[in-house]
Write a protein that holds these residues in place. Structure first.
Motif, PDB file in Angstrom:
ATOM      1  N   LEU A   3       4.116  -8.033   4.030  1.00 50.25           N
ATOM      2  CA  LEU A   3       5.530  -8.280   4.287  1.00 50.25           C
ATOM      3  C   LEU A   3       5.757  -8.592   5.767  1.00 50.25           C
ATOM      4  CD1 LEU A   3       7.018  -5.420   2.121  1.00 50.25           C
ATOM      5  CD2 LEU A   3       7.239  -7.854   1.649  1.00 50.25           C
ATOM      6  N   ILE A   4       6.690  -9.484   6.031  1.00 51.09           N
ATOM      7  CA  ILE A   4       7.023  -9.877   7.396  1.00 51.09           C
ATOM      8  C   ILE A   4       8.388  -9.304   7.734  1.00 51.09           C
ATOM      9  CG2 ILE A   4       7.419 -11.820   8.948  1.00 51.09           C
ATOM     10  CD1 ILE A   4       5.744 -13.503   6.880  1.00 51.09           C
ATOM     11  N   ILE A  98      13.561   7.780   6.814  1.00 49.52           N
ATOM     12  CA  ILE A  98      12.406   7.017   6.338  1.00 49.52           C
ATOM     13  C   ILE A  98      12.759   5.536   6.398  1.00 49.52           C
ATOM     14  CG2 ILE A  98      10.905   6.549   4.368  1.00 49.52           C
ATOM     15  CD1 ILE A  98      11.459   9.446   3.440  1.00 49.52           C
ATOM     16  N   PRO A  99      12.037   4.738   7.185  1.00 47.53           N
ATOM     17  CA  PRO A  99      12.337   3.306   7.255  1.00 47.53           C
ATOM     18  C   PRO A  99      12.217   2.643   5.883  1.00 47.53           C
ATOM     19  CG  PRO A  99      10.887   3.945   9.059  1.00 47.53           C
ATOM     20  CD  PRO A  99      10.956   5.116   8.119  1.00 47.53           C
ATOM     21  N   ALA A 100      13.207   1.827   5.558  1.00 49.57           N
ATOM     22  CA  ALA A 100      13.223   1.120   4.273  1.00 49.57           C
ATOM     23  C   ALA A 100      13.951  -0.192   4.451  1.00 49.57           C
ATOM     24  CB  ALA A 100      13.901   1.970   3.200  1.00 49.57           C
ATOM     25  N   GLY A 101      13.544  -1.184   3.663  1.00 51.53           N
ATOM     26  CA  GLY A 101      14.163  -2.493   3.739  1.00 51.53           C
ATOM     27  C   GLY A 101      14.252  -3.145   2.374  1.00 51.53           C
ATOM     28  N   HIS A 169       9.040 -13.418  -2.055  1.00 49.82           N
ATOM     29  CA  HIS A 169       9.464 -13.757  -0.692  1.00 49.82           C
ATOM     30  C   HIS A 169       8.796 -12.760   0.264  1.00 49.82           C
ATOM     31  CE1 HIS A 169      12.590 -16.782  -1.471  1.00 49.82           C
ATOM     32  NE2 HIS A 169      12.856 -16.103  -2.572  1.00 49.82           N
ATOM     33  N   PRO A 170       8.119 -13.231   1.306  1.00 43.09           N
ATOM     34  CA  PRO A 170       7.406 -12.298   2.184  1.00 43.09           C
ATOM     35  C   PRO A 170       8.303 -11.576   3.180  1.00 43.09           C
ATOM     36  CG  PRO A 170       7.055 -14.543   2.928  1.00 43.09           C
ATOM     37  CD  PRO A 170       7.839 -14.633   1.639  1.00 43.09           C
ATOM     38  N   GLU A 171       9.532 -12.065   3.364  1.00 46.76           N
ATOM     39  CA  GLU A 171      10.398 -11.472   4.382  1.00 46.76           C
ATOM     40  C   GLU A 171      10.910 -10.100   3.941  1.00 46.76           C
ATOM     41  OE1 GLU A 171      10.465 -15.869   4.517  1.00 46.76           O
ATOM     42  OE2 GLU A 171      11.043 -14.435   2.962  1.00 46.76           O
TER      43      GLU A 171
END
Length: 201
Positions: A3-4, A98-101, A169-171
């Motif tokens: 992931l980017i 906790i970082p999450a996107g 999608h890599p983003e």
């Protein structure tokens, strides 16, 4: 898949906004309750994932016509499609530091590419000490769908089929994608939302 990060600053994946409103009392209360039953980041992340996956039905499965998009509304109504459920899980993870996107796939609407395509939403999480992001899909299981919280070997709801024009999608987005948010906000009910689903990002 690697992931980017759309934003190189990891702190962007802890932020709150109108959609990922983890400052909201209902999000805080839910997060605190799940944390008290677990006590460490991995167990909490797994419990939060399973809560959103299992306790909040996907509205296409339940038939609920309401459209929710804020994390707090998803928790309050116990309802949402993939995007909304992803917003709820990201908020619960960020509420405990906790970082999450948010990440997305392009999938067929039916069995093959003749049915057309739509964007599907899911989540990436980065636990303390982890060297990379891991994708999980809180969409909700049903016959033929068995998504699980596995960080080493991902088990998503819908593995992509390139031969059907599907792709990842890599983003990795810190905030909901504008095309997704537009569809959610402008749809009066789930029937309208189905017509408005974005086909691309």
């Amino acid at each position: 898949m690697e992931l980017i990060q759309q934003n190189p600053d990891i702190h962007a994946y802890l932020a709150s906004d109108e959609v990922i409103d983890h400052w909201h009392p209902l999000v805080q209360e839910t997060a605190d309750g799940l944390w008290s039953a677990t006590g460490d980041a991995y167990s909490y992340a797994k419990a939060a994932f399973e809560f959103v996956r299992d306790v909040i039905p996907h509205s296409a499965d339940s038939g609920d016509p309401r459209v929710s998009w804020r994390a707090s509304d998803v928790l309050g109504t116990r309802n949402g499609i993939c995007y909304a459920k992803s917003h709820a899980l990201v908020a619960l993870l960020r509420a405990q530091g906790i970082p999450a996107g948010l990440c997305y796939q392009r999938l067929t609407l039916g069995e093959d590419r003749s049915s057309g395509h739509a964007v599907h939403g899911l989540v990436a999480v980065r636990l303390p000490g982890a060297e990379r992001w891991s994708r999980v899909d809180p969409r909700g299981n049903k016959p033929g769908v068995d998504a699980r919280f596995t960080l080493e070997q991902e088990q998503l709801a819908f593995p992509v089929r390139p031969e059907q024009g599907e792709f990842d999608h890599p983003e990795l987005y810190a905030a909901a994608h504008p095309a997704v948010l537009k569809a959610l906000r402008e749809s009066a009910d789930r029937t309208a939302l189905w017509r408005n689903l974005p086909t691309a990002l």
